[in-house]
Design an enzyme around this catalytic site. Sequence first.
Site, short mmCIF file in Angstrom:
data_model
loop_
_atom_site.label_atom_id
_atom_site.label_comp_id
_atom_site.label_asym_id
_atom_site.label_seq_id
_atom_site.Cartn_x
_atom_site.Cartn_y
_atom_site.Cartn_z
N HIS A 78 -7.26 3.18 2.03
CA HIS A 78 -7.94 4.39 1.56
C HIS A 78 -6.95 5.55 1.43
O HIS A 78 -6.88 6.44 2.27
CB HIS A 78 -9.09 4.75 2.51
CG HIS A 78 -10.23 3.78 2.44
ND1 HIS A 78 -10.42 2.79 3.38
CD2 HIS A 78 -11.22 3.64 1.52
CE1 HIS A 78 -11.49 2.07 3.04
NE2 HIS A 78 -11.99 2.55 1.93
N TYR A 134 -8.42 -2.96 8.18
CA TYR A 134 -9.45 -3.57 9.01
C TYR A 134 -8.89 -3.96 10.39
O TYR A 134 -9.51 -3.71 11.42
CB TYR A 134 -9.99 -4.83 8.34
CG TYR A 134 -11.04 -4.60 7.26
CD1 TYR A 134 -11.53 -3.33 6.97
CD2 TYR A 134 -11.56 -5.68 6.53
CE1 TYR A 134 -12.49 -3.14 5.99
CE2 TYR A 134 -12.52 -5.49 5.54
CZ TYR A 134 -12.98 -4.23 5.28
OH TYR A 134 -13.93 -4.04 4.31
#
Length: 346
Positions: A66, A238
């Site tokens: 991101h 993640y």
Amino acid sequence: MLSQETIEALRKPSFDVWLWEPNEMLSCLEHMYHDLGLVKDFNINPITLKRWLLCIHDNYRNNPFHNFRHCFCVTQMMYSMISLCSLQVKLSQIDILMLMTASVCHDLDHPGYNNTYQINARTELAVRYNDISPLENHHCAVAFQILAQPECNIFSNIDQEPFKKIRQGIITLILATDMARHAEILESFKEILDNFDYSNEGHVTQLKMVLIKCCDISNEVRPIEVAEPWVDCLLEEYFMQSDREKSEGLPVAPFMDRDKVTKPTAQIGFLKFVLIPMFETIAKLFPEVEEVLLQPLWESRDRYEELKQIEDAMKELQKKKNESLATEGSTIMDTKILLRFARSML
């Protein structure tokens, strides 16, 4: 200045987003606003546009996934879809401005840890936004904090009433990128699909929500050499989160756990149950996208399923090898015991 070759490539989903430095991506974004007629139609000061884009860049963090390149990726896909689906013929320029600006701003100041982490860890963002889409609400707030700076306000020449409409539209679109709302948004869109009416504002809003969702998770639409590095980036982010969750004693999602997930397992379910159904739905309204957007998704699903079969076969082979070694070891041990027993009897 962008070359003619770059200008033409920029309109296609196959555009290679890895080839460009941040200053070049900023030039591409600037070109999109000019090319779509947004600078002219909304009387945007070209210098203000440059400053705004620089400020946007500075407010994306250096997360594995991101980050500003992801922002560029999503916006470039939106620009491609506007061209591919002839959206400027079907939607108003205000709608196009909302779609582009929401794409640019949709992940501003993302901390690299998702909503589940924010809520479980009771972070400042989760507390501030009462556990309701804390990240997406934050992205919206940062977007309008930037626009509140006079030197970055690309909407400064827009009257109050149209500005209120644009602001509400951008907020609606950014909030739609919360994947917790995926099923609700897609089902609502499916219900109106057979009788879709471009003169119905509610219908158009639902279409725009689905469009930004498509662009936000569209990496697998791109050629394999462009798409695959994004999977590595996402898994890195993640794993960073799941490691932190383990250390803080928080629940860990299996799809984020480095001990449980692989690239094929991460992608197959996402492609089959999220990406492909959503792009198949949008293809009902825009049949022209099937070859360009759906075909790559079907191919990607098939490739990851093949990789999983290879992965499973390798695991099975390793399991048999380990069992064989264990049996061999046990036989050797039994032989040694028998030899010792025989010697003791002599």
